[in-house]
Write a protein that holds these residues in place. Structure first.
Motif, PDB file in Angstrom:
ATOM      1  N   GLN A  65      -0.317 -11.575   8.267  1.00 52.78           N
ATOM      2  CA  GLN A  65      -0.898 -12.880   7.898  1.00 52.78           C
ATOM      3  C   GLN A  65      -2.309 -12.733   7.365  1.00 52.78           C
ATOM      4  N   ILE A  66      -2.887 -11.516   7.502  1.00 50.53           N
ATOM      5  CA  ILE A  66      -4.221 -11.289   6.961  1.00 50.53           C
ATOM      6  C   ILE A  66      -4.226 -11.558   5.453  1.00 50.53           C
ATOM      7  N   PHE A  67      -3.073 -11.355   4.808  1.00 50.02           N
ATOM      8  CA  PHE A  67      -3.001 -11.583   3.358  1.00 50.02           C
ATOM      9  C   PHE A  67      -2.940 -13.077   3.025  1.00 50.02           C
ATOM     10  N   LEU A  68      -2.707 -13.906   4.057  1.00 54.77           N
ATOM     11  CA  LEU A  68      -2.682 -15.363   3.831  1.00 54.77           C
ATOM     12  C   LEU A  68      -4.082 -15.957   4.010  1.00 54.77           C
ATOM     13  N   GLY A  69      -5.020 -15.134   4.483  1.00 56.60           N
ATOM     14  CA  GLY A  69      -6.406 -15.602   4.585  1.00 56.60           C
ATOM     15  C   GLY A  69      -6.839 -15.889   6.013  1.00 56.60           C
ATOM     16  N   MET A  76     -10.961  -8.085  12.027  1.00 56.71           N
ATOM     17  CA  MET A  76     -10.070  -7.100  11.410  1.00 56.71           C
ATOM     18  C   MET A  76     -10.717  -6.506  10.166  1.00 56.71           C
ATOM     19  N   VAL A  77     -11.231  -7.378   9.286  1.00 56.02           N
ATOM     20  CA  VAL A  77     -11.779  -6.894   8.011  1.00 56.02           C
ATOM     21  C   VAL A  77     -12.993  -6.000   8.261  1.00 56.02           C
ATOM     22  N   LEU A  78     -13.899  -6.454   9.135  1.00 56.10           N
ATOM     23  CA  LEU A  78     -15.111  -5.652   9.413  1.00 56.10           C
ATOM     24  C   LEU A  78     -14.740  -4.293  10.022  1.00 56.10           C
ATOM     25  N   SER A  79     -13.766  -4.301  10.936  1.00 63.14           N
ATOM     26  CA  SER A  79     -13.339  -3.039  11.556  1.00 63.14           C
ATOM     27  C   SER A  79     -12.813  -2.077  10.498  1.00 63.14           C
ATOM     28  N   PHE A  80     -11.962  -2.598   9.623  1.00 63.21           N
ATOM     29  CA  PHE A  80     -11.308  -1.712   8.659  1.00 63.21           C
ATOM     30  C   PHE A  80     -12.197  -1.392   7.464  1.00 63.21           C
ATOM     31  N   ALA A  92      -9.052   5.653   9.870  1.00 58.79           N
ATOM     32  CA  ALA A  92      -8.365   6.918  10.159  1.00 58.79           C
ATOM     33  C   ALA A  92      -7.798   6.894  11.570  1.00 58.79           C
ATOM     34  N   ALA A  93      -8.597   6.369  12.526  1.00 55.24           N
ATOM     35  CA  ALA A  93      -8.160   6.323  13.923  1.00 55.24           C
ATOM     36  C   ALA A  93      -7.017   5.332  14.103  1.00 55.24           C
ATOM     37  N   TYR A  94      -6.736   4.554  13.057  1.00 54.28           N
ATOM     38  CA  TYR A  94      -5.644   3.586  13.106  1.00 54.28           C
ATOM     39  C   TYR A  94      -4.412   4.139  12.382  1.00 54.28           C
ATOM     40  N   ILE A  95      -4.634   4.644  11.175  1.00 56.67           N
ATOM     41  CA  ILE A  95      -3.497   5.053  10.336  1.00 56.67           C
ATOM     42  C   ILE A  95      -2.788   6.288  10.916  1.00 56.67           C
ATOM     43  N   GLY A 141       3.870  -1.221   5.978  1.00 57.84           N
ATOM     44  CA  GLY A 141       3.339  -2.539   6.320  1.00 57.84           C
ATOM     45  C   GLY A 141       2.057  -2.457   7.123  1.00 57.84           C
ATOM     46  N   TYR A 142       2.027  -1.554   8.111  1.00 58.67           N
ATOM     47  CA  TYR A 142       0.827  -1.405   8.943  1.00 58.67           C
ATOM     48  C   TYR A 142      -0.320  -0.760   8.167  1.00 58.67           C
ATOM     49  N   ALA A 143       0.004   0.261   7.356  1.00 51.81           N
ATOM     50  CA  ALA A 143      -1.051   1.020   6.675  1.00 51.81           C
ATOM     51  C   ALA A 143      -1.701   0.221   5.555  1.00 51.81           C
ATOM     52  N   ILE A 144      -0.958  -0.742   4.999  1.00 52.21           N
ATOM     53  CA  ILE A 144      -1.497  -1.481   3.850  1.00 52.21           C
ATOM     54  C   ILE A 144      -2.719  -2.330   4.258  1.00 52.21           C
ATOM     55  N   ILE A 145      -2.780  -2.706   5.547  1.00 51.54           N
ATOM     56  CA  ILE A 145      -3.877  -3.600   5.975  1.00 51.54           C
ATOM     57  C   ILE A 145      -5.237  -2.898   5.899  1.00 51.54           C
ATOM     58  N   PRO A 146      -5.433  -1.732   6.567  1.00 56.44           N
ATOM     59  CA  PRO A 146      -6.725  -1.047   6.404  1.00 56.44           C
ATOM     60  C   PRO A 146      -6.984  -0.617   4.967  1.00 56.44           C
ATOM     61  N   ILE A 147      -5.924  -0.241   4.246  1.00 58.78           N
ATOM     62  CA  ILE A 147      -6.118   0.179   2.850  1.00 58.78           C
ATOM     63  C   ILE A 147      -6.616  -1.008   2.029  1.00 58.78           C
ATOM     64  N   ALA A 148      -6.009  -2.172   2.267  1.00 59.48           N
ATOM     65  CA  ALA A 148      -6.414  -3.378   1.528  1.00 59.48           C
ATOM     66  C   ALA A 148      -7.871  -3.725   1.827  1.00 59.48           C
ATOM     67  N   CYS A 149      -8.290  -3.534   3.085  1.00 59.96           N
ATOM     68  CA  CYS A 149      -9.684  -3.828   3.435  1.00 59.96           C
ATOM     69  C   CYS A 149     -10.623  -2.848   2.735  1.00 59.96           C
ATOM     70  N   GLN A 150     -10.234  -1.579   2.730  1.00 58.04           N
ATOM     71  CA  GLN A 150     -11.058  -0.549   2.092  1.00 58.04           C
ATOM     72  C   GLN A 150     -11.184  -0.793   0.591  1.00 58.04           C
ATOM     73  N   LEU A 151     -10.093  -1.216  -0.044  1.00 58.80           N
ATOM     74  CA  LEU A 151     -10.101  -1.379  -1.502  1.00 58.80           C
ATOM     75  C   LEU A 151     -10.636  -2.746  -1.923  1.00 58.80           C
ATOM     76  N   GLY A 152     -10.962  -3.573  -0.934  1.00 57.26           N
ATOM     77  CA  GLY A 152     -11.536  -4.878  -1.265  1.00 57.26           C
ATOM     78  C   GLY A 152     -10.514  -5.926  -1.669  1.00 57.26           C
ATOM     79  N   TRP A 153      -9.202  -5.662  -1.411  1.00 55.84           N
ATOM     80  CA  TRP A 153      -8.184  -6.679  -1.708  1.00 55.84           C
ATOM     81  C   TRP A 153      -8.316  -7.839  -0.722  1.00 55.84           C
TER      82      TRP A 153
END
Lengths: 210, 246
Positions: free
Chosen positions: A21-25, A134-138, A145-148, A194-206
């Motif tokens: 749901q992070i992608f829903l805002g 979530m966003v600040l953490s990732f 790394a400690a998550y993925i 599905g799980y990995a896309i969340i930290p990646i999305a935060c890192q890439l600014g999506w």
């Protein structure tokens, strides 16, 4: 083993549905988190059930491990494997990593003991701002790394565990075994994506801070 | 070709056992693995040493007596799948190879001597329920009980098990699930065996546990080394039968 594993795998799926749901805002995530917190009956029965299933899974695995060691007191000088998948051969190690990760993950996001600076935020409606946490953490690559890495171990564990489940519970038949086994592997790696896309999305600014 | 063999030597069940290195000389590519051991033993006898004890009987892959773990894999299945060690030929090896030979290792298969172990635990599992009770009386006419063709085929696939114990030897948990599953499935698939289906699976599984075999973690190593290529599908069938019998 199989039954408790199935219950825990069910949680892994439900948890991902919540996380995505992070992608829903911000509104969607915070509303969902607030809903969970405001129904303590449901929340605590789920937590106690999961705790019981987790304990059962660990206890049965320890018991089976002990039986297996007793069943072969004298080891082979050089045991070679010709069929067993890497996932099936590392179940104990991946299980230990998952156990450690659960403790870390709860301290981080549930009990807010680790990285507390991300856990004290509130949104405009005064609710706990889980989205920003979530966003600040990732945004921290070390936390990513400690998550993925442990989530990778979890999905490796599930890729054998899920296919094993159909065999142990006698669901497999001659016709369905290959399909169910392949489906379980695809499903496990789908969960990883599905799980990995969340930290990646935060890192890439999506996914951005509000 | 000339080979170096690391062979497990153990005087008796009480002895601790150890590896000894032997040279197998002038081995022909058409010899079977057991003939290679015969030749090595003849050399040992000529030298006045004790020959290496190993089990063998039919030497045509159907009796299930041979029980050698070759370079860490029962029956040397990494060289040739779907065959017993007696049907593995030396053409699969090359001059100068070092081969490690061990017995089946499991608490339920106690060591007897060198490469020989005692597999009577399997016999006791069969005695516990691996049969169909037939009341005495006149011989019934053939085909009075109809058997569907797919059931006959499936039962025959399970009945191909020769009880060698390679499944136990290959399993990291020394589990006998593939053996017991083959026997349970063989009988339960046929109408004659369905009468005692519940009792049989209960008794055979209980005996398997009592003998000290480990549990199944579904790695399928057993199927990969089985000389008769018994499928792990039978393990799922036995699990199903077991759950039904509760």
């Amino acid at each position: 083993m199989a039954a408790s594993g199935a219950a825990l795998a069910g949680f892994v799926v439900a948890h991902l549905a919540g996380n995505l749901q992070i992608f829903l805002g911000q509104e969607a995530v915070n509303r969902y988190a607030h809903f969970l917190k405001s129904t303590p009956g449901l929340l605590w029965s789920a937590r106690l059930f999961l705790l019981a299933m987790g304990a059962l899974h660990v206890v049965t695995s320890a018991q089976l491990n002990r039986e297996a060691r007793a069943a072969r007191p004298e080891p082979y000088a050089g045991k070679a494997y010709i069929k067993a998948s890497p996932a099936s051969r590392t179940m104990f190690a991946s299980g230990l990593i998952i156990l450690g990760f659960i403790v870390y993950h709860l301290l981080h996001f549930t009990f807010l003991k680790l990285h507390p600076q991300y856990g004290q935020l509130t949104d405009a409606l005064g609710r706990h701002d889980v989205y920003s946490m979530m966003v600040l953490s990732f945004l921290n690559p070390l936390i990513c790394a400690a998550y993925i890495v442990p989530v990778f171990c979890l999905c490796l564990h599930l890729s054998h565990g899920l296919s094993s489940l159909f065999q142990s519970l006698g669901i497999n038949t001659e016709r369905s075994r290959a399909g169910l086994a392949a489906g379980a592997v695809v499903f496990a790696w789908g969960l990883f994506a599905g799980y990995a896309i969340i930290p990646i999305a935060c890192q890439l600014g999506w996914v951005k801070l509000p | 070709m000339n080979l170096t063999l690391n062979v497990w030597r153990q005087r008796n069940a009480q002895d601790k056992g150890h590896f000894l290195e032997y040279q197998a000389k002038d081995i022909g590519p058409d010899m079977s693995f057991l003939e290679m051991l015969d030749q090595m033993n003849e050399d040992l006898i000529k030298q006045g040493s004790e020959p290496v004890a190993f089990d063998s009987d039919c030497r045509e892959g159907i009796c299930g007596m041979c029980s050698l773990v070759i370079n860490g894999v029962p029956h040397g299945a990494q060289f040739q799948s779907g065959s017993a060690a007696c049907q593995l030929h030396m053409r699969k090896f090359k001059d100068g190879d070092v081969i490690t030979i061990e017995p089946w290792r499991a608490k339920a298969f106690p060591a007897v001597k060198d490469l020989v172990c005692d597999r009577s635990a399997f016999d006791r599992i069969i005695q516990a329920g691996g049969y169909i009770s037939v009341n005495t009386g006149g011989t019934p006419d053939a085909n009075t009980i109809p058997v569907p063709k797919p059931a006959a085929e499936r039962a025959m696939d399970a009945a191909a098990c020769i009880g060698c114990g390679a499944c136990v030897a290959a399993c990291k948990n020394a589990s006998a699930m593939l053996f017991v599953a083959a026997k349970v499935s063989h009988l339960t698939t046929l109408p004659q065996g369905q009468v005692e289906a519940k009792e049989r699976v209960q008794k055979m599984v209980a005996r398997m546990d009592q003998e000290g075999f480990g549990h199944c973690t579904n790695q399928s190593e057993c199927q990969a080394v089985c000389p008769k290529e018994i499928s792990v599908d039978f393990i799922a069938q036995m699990n199903r039968e077991y759950l039904k019998s509760l």
